[in-house]
Design a protein around this motif. Structure first.
Motif, PDB file in Angstrom:
ATOM      1  N   HIS A  20       8.499  60.904  33.341  1.00  0.00           N
ATOM      2  CA  HIS A  20       8.450  61.439  34.698  1.00  0.00           C
ATOM      3  C   HIS A  20       8.083  62.927  34.690  1.00  0.00           C
ATOM      4  O   HIS A  20       7.331  63.396  35.543  1.00  0.00           O
ATOM      5  CB  HIS A  20       9.794  61.233  35.401  1.00  0.00           C
ATOM      6  CG  HIS A  20      10.068  59.806  35.756  1.00  0.00           C
ATOM      7  ND1 HIS A  20      11.337  59.274  35.853  1.00  0.00           N
ATOM      8  CD2 HIS A  20       9.225  58.778  36.037  1.00  0.00           C
ATOM      9  CE1 HIS A  20      11.268  57.998  36.188  1.00  0.00           C
ATOM     10  NE2 HIS A  20       9.996  57.672  36.299  1.00  0.00           N
ATOM     11  N   PHE A  58       4.593  52.713  33.290  1.00  0.00           N
ATOM     12  CA  PHE A  58       5.008  51.514  34.022  1.00  0.00           C
ATOM     13  C   PHE A  58       5.339  50.373  33.065  1.00  0.00           C
ATOM     14  O   PHE A  58       6.313  49.649  33.261  1.00  0.00           O
ATOM     15  CB  PHE A  58       3.912  51.074  34.989  1.00  0.00           C
ATOM     16  CG  PHE A  58       3.686  52.009  36.154  1.00  0.00           C
ATOM     17  CD1 PHE A  58       4.646  52.939  36.521  1.00  0.00           C
ATOM     18  CD2 PHE A  58       2.513  51.941  36.885  1.00  0.00           C
ATOM     19  CE1 PHE A  58       4.457  53.797  37.591  1.00  0.00           C
ATOM     20  CE2 PHE A  58       2.306  52.793  37.966  1.00  0.00           C
ATOM     21  CZ  PHE A  58       3.270  53.717  38.316  1.00  0.00           C
ATOM     22  N   HIS A  76       9.534  45.830  41.646  1.00  0.00           N
ATOM     23  CA  HIS A  76       9.037  46.983  40.894  1.00  0.00           C
ATOM     24  C   HIS A  76       7.589  46.758  40.475  1.00  0.00           C
ATOM     25  O   HIS A  76       6.779  47.690  40.507  1.00  0.00           O
ATOM     26  CB  HIS A  76       9.922  47.235  39.666  1.00  0.00           C
ATOM     27  CG  HIS A  76      10.304  48.665  39.498  1.00  0.00           C
ATOM     28  ND1 HIS A  76      11.416  49.225  40.075  1.00  0.00           N
ATOM     29  CD2 HIS A  76       9.689  49.667  38.825  1.00  0.00           C
ATOM     30  CE1 HIS A  76      11.493  50.499  39.743  1.00  0.00           C
ATOM     31  NE2 HIS A  76      10.453  50.794  38.992  1.00  0.00           N
ATOM     32  N   THR A  79       5.461  47.717  43.365  1.00  0.00           N
ATOM     33  CA  THR A  79       5.384  49.171  43.551  1.00  0.00           C
ATOM     34  C   THR A  79       4.403  49.787  42.571  1.00  0.00           C
ATOM     35  O   THR A  79       3.568  50.620  42.934  1.00  0.00           O
ATOM     36  CB  THR A  79       6.778  49.800  43.371  1.00  0.00           C
ATOM     37  OG1 THR A  79       7.684  49.220  44.307  1.00  0.00           O
ATOM     38  CG2 THR A  79       6.726  51.301  43.586  1.00  0.00           C
ATOM     39  N   HIS A  80       4.503  49.374  41.321  1.00  0.00           N
ATOM     40  CA  HIS A  80       3.589  49.889  40.298  1.00  0.00           C
ATOM     41  C   HIS A  80       2.148  49.489  40.606  1.00  0.00           C
ATOM     42  O   HIS A  80       1.217  50.283  40.441  1.00  0.00           O
ATOM     43  CB  HIS A  80       3.996  49.360  38.916  1.00  0.00           C
ATOM     44  CG  HIS A  80       5.258  49.951  38.408  1.00  0.00           C
ATOM     45  ND1 HIS A  80       5.925  49.460  37.298  1.00  0.00           N
ATOM     46  CD2 HIS A  80       5.996  51.002  38.834  1.00  0.00           C
ATOM     47  CE1 HIS A  80       7.001  50.179  37.072  1.00  0.00           C
ATOM     48  NE2 HIS A  80       7.072  51.125  37.985  1.00  0.00           N
ATOM     49  N   PHE A  83       0.579  51.702  43.346  1.00  0.00           N
ATOM     50  CA  PHE A  83       0.184  53.034  42.866  1.00  0.00           C
ATOM     51  C   PHE A  83      -1.091  52.949  42.043  1.00  0.00           C
ATOM     52  O   PHE A  83      -2.027  53.742  42.227  1.00  0.00           O
ATOM     53  CB  PHE A  83       1.303  53.632  42.010  1.00  0.00           C
ATOM     54  CG  PHE A  83       0.941  54.966  41.392  1.00  0.00           C
ATOM     55  CD1 PHE A  83       1.141  56.142  42.102  1.00  0.00           C
ATOM     56  CD2 PHE A  83       0.408  55.038  40.114  1.00  0.00           C
ATOM     57  CE1 PHE A  83       0.809  57.371  41.543  1.00  0.00           C
ATOM     58  CE2 PHE A  83       0.075  56.257  39.554  1.00  0.00           C
ATOM     59  CZ  PHE A  83       0.277  57.419  40.267  1.00  0.00           C
ATOM     60  N   TRP A 113       4.477  59.890  46.751  1.00  0.00           N
ATOM     61  CA  TRP A 113       4.749  58.667  46.002  1.00  0.00           C
ATOM     62  C   TRP A 113       5.704  58.920  44.845  1.00  0.00           C
ATOM     63  O   TRP A 113       6.660  58.179  44.641  1.00  0.00           O
ATOM     64  CB  TRP A 113       3.448  58.073  45.455  1.00  0.00           C
ATOM     65  CG  TRP A 113       3.691  56.719  44.837  1.00  0.00           C
ATOM     66  CD1 TRP A 113       3.618  55.506  45.438  1.00  0.00           C
ATOM     67  CD2 TRP A 113       4.105  56.448  43.477  1.00  0.00           C
ATOM     68  NE1 TRP A 113       3.951  54.511  44.560  1.00  0.00           N
ATOM     69  CE2 TRP A 113       4.253  55.056  43.353  1.00  0.00           C
ATOM     70  CE3 TRP A 113       4.355  57.263  42.365  1.00  0.00           C
ATOM     71  CZ2 TRP A 113       4.645  54.464  42.161  1.00  0.00           C
ATOM     72  CZ3 TRP A 113       4.745  56.660  41.172  1.00  0.00           C
ATOM     73  CH2 TRP A 113       4.888  55.278  41.078  1.00  0.00           C
ATOM     74  N   LEU A 114       5.444  59.986  44.063  1.00  0.00           N
ATOM     75  CA  LEU A 114       6.236  60.194  42.858  1.00  0.00           C
ATOM     76  C   LEU A 114       7.695  60.489  43.181  1.00  0.00           C
ATOM     77  O   LEU A 114       8.600  59.945  42.544  1.00  0.00           O
ATOM     78  CB  LEU A 114       5.639  61.327  42.013  1.00  0.00           C
ATOM     79  CG  LEU A 114       6.300  61.507  40.638  1.00  0.00           C
ATOM     80  CD1 LEU A 114       6.034  60.284  39.765  1.00  0.00           C
ATOM     81  CD2 LEU A 114       5.816  62.754  39.941  1.00  0.00           C
ATOM     82  N   ASP A 116       9.381  59.623  45.852  1.00  0.00           N
ATOM     83  CA  ASP A 116       9.996  58.389  46.342  1.00  0.00           C
ATOM     84  C   ASP A 116      10.246  57.417  45.194  1.00  0.00           C
ATOM     85  O   ASP A 116      11.295  56.774  45.117  1.00  0.00           O
ATOM     86  CB  ASP A 116       9.102  57.737  47.394  1.00  0.00           C
ATOM     87  CG  ASP A 116       9.711  56.450  47.935  1.00  0.00           C
ATOM     88  OD1 ASP A 116      10.763  56.526  48.594  1.00  0.00           O
ATOM     89  OD2 ASP A 116       9.143  55.364  47.673  1.00  0.00           O
ATOM     90  N   HIS A 117       9.273  57.333  44.274  1.00  0.00           N
ATOM     91  CA  HIS A 117       9.395  56.411  43.136  1.00  0.00           C
ATOM     92  C   HIS A 117      10.580  56.788  42.251  1.00  0.00           C
ATOM     93  O   HIS A 117      11.404  55.935  41.892  1.00  0.00           O
ATOM     94  CB  HIS A 117       8.103  56.452  42.326  1.00  0.00           C
ATOM     95  CG  HIS A 117       8.142  55.623  41.070  1.00  0.00           C
ATOM     96  ND1 HIS A 117       8.151  54.256  41.078  1.00  0.00           N
ATOM     97  CD2 HIS A 117       8.175  55.989  39.762  1.00  0.00           C
ATOM     98  CE1 HIS A 117       8.183  53.808  39.834  1.00  0.00           C
ATOM     99  NE2 HIS A 117       8.204  54.844  39.022  1.00  0.00           N
ATOM    100  N   THR A 121      13.250  54.247  44.177  1.00  0.00           N
ATOM    101  CA  THR A 121      13.013  52.969  43.497  1.00  0.00           C
ATOM    102  C   THR A 121      13.610  52.943  42.093  1.00  0.00           C
ATOM    103  O   THR A 121      14.295  51.979  41.719  1.00  0.00           O
ATOM    104  CB  THR A 121      11.495  52.691  43.421  1.00  0.00           C
ATOM    105  OG1 THR A 121      10.928  52.829  44.716  1.00  0.00           O
ATOM    106  CG2 THR A 121      11.242  51.285  42.906  1.00  0.00           C
ATOM    107  N   ASP A 122      13.368  53.994  41.305  1.00  0.00           N
ATOM    108  CA  ASP A 122      13.830  53.979  39.913  1.00  0.00           C
ATOM    109  C   ASP A 122      15.346  54.079  39.794  1.00  0.00           C
ATOM    110  O   ASP A 122      15.922  53.604  38.808  1.00  0.00           O
ATOM    111  CB  ASP A 122      13.177  55.116  39.127  1.00  0.00           C
ATOM    112  CG  ASP A 122      11.731  54.816  38.761  1.00  0.00           C
ATOM    113  OD1 ASP A 122      11.268  53.712  39.077  1.00  0.00           O
ATOM    114  OD2 ASP A 122      11.067  55.683  38.160  1.00  0.00           O
TER     115      ASP A 122
END
Length: 279
Positions: A20, A58, A76, A79-80, A83, A113-114, A116-117, A121-122
């Motif tokens: 990340h 990912f 997931h 989501t990947h 992107f 996006w990043l 939020d991800h 999500t993560d």
């Protein structure tokens, strides 16, 4: 303003946190490229690196989630995939017309996006993967440079690299890509005299130089390296150029370079090229 990593973004897995941080670093280089004279080359290189590195990251995440039977894995995947499709679209537009994709446009999507991800999500898989005996082992087996019988094994942590480019931001893009696989011994200079001083006084494993270093030529640096004492003359050299022509490649190799690559660079090809030259 760029993104800043903080501990609230940590998913509790050092390997994924490192990924990340690399993604944030690439996005920040995109931010710094706005208005730069090499903005288009930087945008292309960052988009390629993001596409390759995000895919690598990912797969790591997915392998960990598969190992611990994470129940929201299919979500997931989606989501990947979303992107990846967006970045591929930006890349396709860039390949069709490099002037048609600007850094600001990419940043609007990537920043949102990043964050939020990572922060939403993560965090959902955090409790599933932390401490799971097979999860991190599964992630460790995923390599950005691939595998197979022809794979080249490099101890990236021991590599000593000199980057020579008058564009500071582009040097930092290269440094970020190298750091993503564990290379910490990276020096960066922005003129030939400084490069010669480093080469003369520091042990190095590879030299990566731009063709045009301000008003100077990286090919002159290559010729100087080859005329030096034996240890210096054997130094592997990779030349980068924003103007790919077969004659340029030939000229670089005739000057003594070991490899030639065009900008925008591919993160995977850069690492594979470095690996081939240092083994």
């Amino acid at each position: 303003m760029g993104l800043t990593w903080n501990e609230r973004m940590s998913v509790g897995v050092p390997l994924l946190d490192s990924d990340h941080k690399t993604l944030i670093g690439l996005i920040n280089h995109l931010h710094r490229s706005i208005g730069d004279e090499e903005e288009y080359a930087a945008v292309g290189s960052v988009l390629q690196a993001l596409e390759e590195y995000a895919a690598h990251h990912f797969v790591r995440e997915e392998k960990m989630m598969e190992a611990c039977r994470y129940p929201l894995l299919d979500q997931h995947y989606g989501t990947h995939g979303g992107f990846a499709a967006k970045v591929r679209g930006l890349r396709a537009r860039y390949d069709g017309d490099p002037t048609g994709v600007r850094a600001r446009e990419c940043l609007t999507f990537l920043n949102t996006w990043l964050i939020d991800h990572i922060c939403t999500t993560d965090m959902n898989y955090r409790s599933w993967v932390i401490g799971h005996p097979g999860a991190e082992a599964a992630a460790q087996r995923v390599s950005l440079t691939g595998g197979g019988r022809k794979a080249v094994t490099v101890d990236w942590t021991r590599l000593r690299v000199l980057l020579v480019d008058d564009n500071v931001n582009f040097s930092e893009i290269l440094r970020t890509i190298l750091l993503s696989v564990g290379v910490t011994g990276v020096s960066a200079v922005h003129d030939l005299d400084s490069a010669k001083a480093v080469i003369s006084h520091q042990p190095l494993d590879i030299l990566v130089s731009d063709w045009h270093v301000g008003e100077e030529s990286g090919l002159d640096l290559v010729k100087w390296v080859r005329r030096g004492p034996p240890d210096q003359a054997r130094l592997p050299v990779l030349i980068l150029s924003g103007h790919e022509r077969m004659t340029n490649r030939d000229l670089a190799l005739m000057a003594g370079a070991d490899e030639f690559m065009e900008k925008p660079i591919s993160a995977r090809n850069l690492l594979l090229g470095v690996a081939r030259l240092v083994v």
